[in-house]
Design an enzyme around this catalytic site. Structure first.
Site, PDB file in Angstrom:
ATOM      1  N   GLY A   1       0.725  -1.288  -0.110  1.00 51.49           N
ATOM      2  CA  GLY A   1       0.038  -0.012   0.114  1.00 51.49           C
ATOM      3  C   GLY A   1       0.851   0.927  -0.060  1.00 51.49           C
ATOM      4  O   GLY A   1       0.245   2.403  -0.183  1.00 51.49           O
TER       5      GLY A   1
ATOM      6  N   ASP B   1       1.625 -11.571   6.934  1.00 46.91           N
ATOM      7  CA  ASP B   1       1.951 -10.671   5.885  1.00 46.91           C
ATOM      8  C   ASP B   1       3.600  -9.834   6.277  1.00 46.91           C
ATOM      9  O   ASP B   1       4.148  -9.401   5.466  1.00 46.91           O
ATOM     10  CB  ASP B   1       0.923  -9.564   5.523  1.00 46.91           C
ATOM     11  CG  ASP B   1       0.641  -8.667   6.673  1.00 46.91           C
ATOM     12  OD1 ASP B   1       0.052  -9.498   7.537  1.00 46.91           O
ATOM     13  OD2 ASP B   1       0.933  -7.623   6.847  1.00 46.91           O
TER      14      ASP B   1
ATOM     15  N   ASP C   1      -2.447   6.870   2.700  1.00 41.24           N
ATOM     16  CA  ASP C   1      -1.917   7.769   1.727  1.00 41.24           C
ATOM     17  C   ASP C   1      -0.635   7.245   0.944  1.00 41.24           C
ATOM     18  O   ASP C   1      -0.313   8.179   0.206  1.00 41.24           O
ATOM     19  CB  ASP C   1      -1.770   8.957   2.579  1.00 41.24           C
ATOM     20  CG  ASP C   1      -0.572   9.009   3.868  1.00 41.24           C
ATOM     21  OD1 ASP C   1      -0.197   7.781   3.762  1.00 41.24           O
ATOM     22  OD2 ASP C   1      -0.503   9.840   4.378  1.00 41.24           O
ATOM     23  N   GLY C   2      -0.323   6.087   1.214  1.00 40.70           N
ATOM     24  CA  GLY C   2       0.880   5.624   0.690  1.00 40.70           C
ATOM     25  C   GLY C   2       2.283   6.023   1.093  1.00 40.70           C
ATOM     26  O   GLY C   2       3.317   6.101   0.357  1.00 40.70           O
TER      27      GLY C   2
ATOM     28  N   LYS D   1       9.867   2.315   0.545  1.00 35.93           N
ATOM     29  CA  LYS D   1       8.773   2.527   1.344  1.00 35.93           C
ATOM     30  C   LYS D   1       8.400   3.929   1.488  1.00 35.93           C
ATOM     31  O   LYS D   1       9.342   4.745   1.771  1.00 35.93           O
ATOM     32  CB  LYS D   1       9.144   1.799   2.606  1.00 35.93           C
ATOM     33  CG  LYS D   1       8.036   1.037   3.389  1.00 35.93           C
ATOM     34  CD  LYS D   1       8.529   0.333   4.554  1.00 35.93           C
ATOM     35  CE  LYS D   1       7.540  -0.163   5.560  1.00 35.93           C
ATOM     36  NZ  LYS D   1       8.222  -0.853   6.543  1.00 35.93           N
TER      37      LYS D   1
ATOM     38  N   ARG E   1      14.819  -0.075   0.876  1.00 33.47           N
ATOM     39  CA  ARG E   1      15.080  -0.996   1.630  1.00 33.47           C
ATOM     40  C   ARG E   1      15.572  -2.148   0.523  1.00 33.47           C
ATOM     41  O   ARG E   1      15.204  -2.276  -0.382  1.00 33.47           O
ATOM     42  CB  ARG E   1      13.723  -1.576   2.152  1.00 33.47           C
ATOM     43  CG  ARG E   1      13.596  -2.792   2.852  1.00 33.47           C
ATOM     44  CD  ARG E   1      12.460  -2.718   3.811  1.00 33.47           C
ATOM     45  NE  ARG E   1      11.228  -3.569   2.949  1.00 33.47           N
ATOM     46  CZ  ARG E   1      10.048  -3.736   3.857  1.00 33.47           C
ATOM     47  NH1 ARG E   1       9.998  -3.486   5.137  1.00 33.47           N
ATOM     48  NH2 ARG E   1       9.218  -4.586   2.930  1.00 33.47           N
TER      49      ARG E   1
HETATM   50  P1  AMP Z   1       2.480  -3.152   7.853  1.00 28.94           P
HETATM   51  O1  AMP Z   1       2.011  -2.529   9.097  1.00 28.94           O
HETATM   52  O2  AMP Z   1       3.766  -2.522   7.330  1.00 28.94           O
HETATM   53  O3  AMP Z   1       2.701  -4.399   7.956  1.00 28.94           O
HETATM   54  O4  AMP Z   1       1.287  -2.848   6.803  1.00 28.94           O
HETATM   55  C1  AMP Z   1       0.001  -3.396   6.761  1.00 28.94           C
HETATM   56  C2  AMP Z   1      -0.678  -3.150   5.485  1.00 28.94           C
HETATM   57  O5  AMP Z   1      -0.839  -1.710   5.600  1.00 28.94           O
HETATM   58  C3  AMP Z   1       0.248  -3.253   4.215  1.00 28.94           C
HETATM   59  O6  AMP Z   1      -0.698  -3.676   3.268  1.00 28.94           O
HETATM   60  C4  AMP Z   1       0.527  -1.835   3.977  1.00 28.94           C
HETATM   61  O7  AMP Z   1       0.936  -1.465   2.487  1.00 28.94           O
HETATM   62  C5  AMP Z   1      -0.443  -1.002   4.487  1.00 28.94           C
HETATM   63  N1  AMP Z   1      -0.220   0.083   4.598  1.00 28.94           N
HETATM   64  C6  AMP Z   1       0.410   0.611   5.647  1.00 28.94           C
HETATM   65  N2  AMP Z   1       0.677   2.053   5.778  1.00 28.94           N
HETATM   66  C7  AMP Z   1       0.297   2.429   4.742  1.00 28.94           C
HETATM   67  C8  AMP Z   1      -0.041   3.952   4.187  1.00 28.94           C
HETATM   68  N3  AMP Z   1       0.490   5.006   4.743  1.00 28.94           N
HETATM   69  N4  AMP Z   1      -0.649   4.065   2.998  1.00 28.94           N
HETATM   70  C9  AMP Z   1      -1.312   2.922   2.410  1.00 28.94           C
HETATM   71  N5  AMP Z   1      -1.067   1.769   2.911  1.00 28.94           N
HETATM   72  C10 AMP Z   1      -0.313   1.499   3.943  1.00 28.94           C
HETATM   73 MG    MG Z   2       3.672  -5.301   6.397  1.00 27.70          MG
END
Ligand code: AMP
Ligand code: MG
Length: 494
Positions: free
Chosen positions: A89, A249, A122-123, A110, A173
């Site tokens: 995301g 994940d 917001d990616g 990232k 990364r």
């Molecule tokens: P994580 O906490 O990195 O394991 O992320 C869990 C999920 O949330 C993954 O699919 C990430 O891509 C998504 N995600 C985390 N932060 C964001 C963000 N700011 N914008 C979009 N997707 C996010």
């Molecule tokens: Mg993750």
């Protein structure tokens, strides 16, 4: 453009696995940090990376024609609940390349903007989590723990709104692969068995070449991943590391520590310690990591059952047998490491008992995990037990007696097994780090970085490279936090 030898092998998989995605244009991309040593391993020209074109490349804005950037699809169990659609995301895979050590590695961003998988997010990433991941992942590497690594940090010129408003940043990364248990789950829950098999073949080709031509390669894949994860988690626990979000994940098939969120190293030892603000029930507490590991791997095994045998009952039996090995491998690895942490030449039932007794005393005496173990070295070297004893605060005299008895037992075993004092000191030093990236220091560095001051960050990024060597310039990083500095909670900050 400089020859980068970057391609994207993931594109060889069907398009259900990913989406072609471009990084968003950021207002003012600026290189904040380059990891020279890692650039060297990746065989990337440092002068190019430090140039303006290099910044555009690292930010995903100008890629060589040999690669195309993509975001990856995956699912995952988050805190026990299956989420069928997750995916990158806020991440973008720029491609992969063979490094100087002959290992193929991915380069991924990232925080580079929205993708098909952003689900309302917001990616983006703020400087806080990016700095945390840079420092902790690089520390893990230098502590000899398999991990994704950090090649660079870029500032984006944006302001990001999270718990606080902070500068936007991108982490570049590097990983052996970004395939997760959740990637297998994504296709298994959609009954796309052909895709599961393609993915298994892809990852065997990428990371497990030695089993590639074996008849029972899928059984061997499960064995390898169980072994790799068991050893990885044992290593985490030998340095007091808490991952914080061990969702499927965030469980890498390449068996590297991945997705540093609200992770932390313990200061004083607590068996059930939790830092993460979102881990309300302690699912991913320090000691639970040894149980969550096999749970996550069972989810992996379920996705490839049909590849283990044509007969389902037989497949289940094969998988169960392999999964049962997790505990054995975990325990023997932890015992091997911790016996060395006590200065002993080999693991035994005695060394295991001694280590476990020490943990109980540390918890009772609120002793700092890292400093207590490190102090054993000076006990042997200077024949002075106070360096060790002063780590503990006991309200009861009875516990002080227990600690003295523990010291006697330890000395006795050390004398029997390691007569050479110098060898014992050397072993104690090289297995008990003096440096870990402590929470209160990271928080301070992040606070300063959010205000544009990166001096402490740069200093810490240097200190972490030699975690086993005392360096008088870095003594402030070694200390446990004062009461008012203590950090009790960490946040995802996503
Ligand atoms: P994580 O906490 O990195 O394991 O992320 C869990 C999920 O949330 C993954 O699919 C990430 O891509 C998504 N995600 C985390 N932060 C964001 C963000 N700011 N914008 C979009 N997707 C996010
Ligand atoms: Mg993750």
């Amino acid at each position: 453009m400089t020859k980068l030898d970057l391609e994207n092998s993931y594109i060889s998989l069907p398009t259900d696995f990913y989406r072609f995605t471009q990084s968003e244009i950021m207002p003012a991309l600026e290189l904040l940090k380059l990891n020279n040593e890692l650039a060297e391993l990746l065989d990337l020209d440092k002068d190019f990376l430090l140039s303006e074109n290099g910044t555009m490349f690292l930010g995903g804005q100008a890629l060589p024609e040999t690669t195309k950037s993509i975001s990856l699809a995956y699912a995952g169990h988050q805190f026990g609940q299956l989420v069928p659609q997750l995916g990158d995301g806020r991440a973008l895979l720029l491609g992969d390349k063979i490094c100087k050590d002959n290992q193929r590695r991915d380069i991924q961003l990232k925080g580079s903007g929205k993708t098909m998988f952003s689900r309302g997010g917001d990616g983006r990433a703020g400087i806080g989590p990016v700095i945390r991941e840079y420092l902790v992942s690089e520390s893990m590497h230098h502590l000899d723990i398999p991990t994704t690594r950090s090649l660079a940090i870029l500032l984006t010129g944006e302001k990001i709104v999270r718990e606080t408003i902070q500068p936007g940043a991108i982490l570049v990364r590097v990983a052996k692969s970004h395939v997760r248990v959740g990637t297998f789950q994504f296709f298994a829950i959609r009954d796309q068995q052909d895709h599961v098999q393609r993915l298994a073949d892809f990852i065997i080709d990428r990371n497990f070449q030695t089993i590639k031509t074996k008849k029972d390669k899928y059984r061997l894949l499960l064995e390898k991943v169980v072994e790799g994860q068991a050893k990885l988690i044992a290593k985490w626990m030998s340095v007091g590391f808490i991952h914080g979000v061990m969702n499927t994940d965030n469980t890498s098939i390449s068996c590297e520590t991945i997705d540093y969120g609200p992770c932390a190293f313990m200061d004083s030892y607590q068996e059930k310690k939790v830092f993460s603000s979102i881990d309300q029930f302690g699912r991913y507490s320090f000691s639970n990591q040894a149980l969550v590991g096999p749970w996550n791997l069972s989810r992996f095994a379920e996705t490839i059952l049909f590849l283990l045998s044509d007969d389902q009952d037989k497949s289940i039996k094969i998988a169960e047998e392999i999964l049962l090995n997790f505990e054995k491998i975990f325990n023997s690895t932890l015992n091997e490491i911790t016996s060395k942490k006590l200065g002993l030449p080999y693991a035994s039932a005695h060394s295991e008992k001694l280590y476990n007794e020490l943990l109980v005393l540390m918890e009772l005496g609120q002793a700092d995990f890292t400093l207590t173990l490190r102090s054993l070295e000076s006990v042997v070297r200077k024949s002075n037990q106070n360096h060790f004893i002063e780590n503990f605060v006991f309200p009861e005299i009875e516990q002080k007696v227990q600690l003295n008895n523990w010291l006697k037992d330890w000395h006795k075993l050390l004398e029997i097994e390691e007569a050479n004092k110098e060898t014992a000191v050397k072993r104690l030093r090289s297995n008990n780090p003096i440096f870990i990236p402590r929470n209160h220091i990271i928080e301070k560095v992040i606070r300063e970085a959010s205000e544009g001051n990166f001096n402490q960050f740069n200093l810490l990024a240097t200190a972490l490279k030699e975690p086993f060597t005392h360096n008088s310039s870095f003594v402030d990083f070694y200390k446990s936090p004062k009461k008012e500095e203590l950090v009790q909670q960490t946040f995802c900050g996503t």
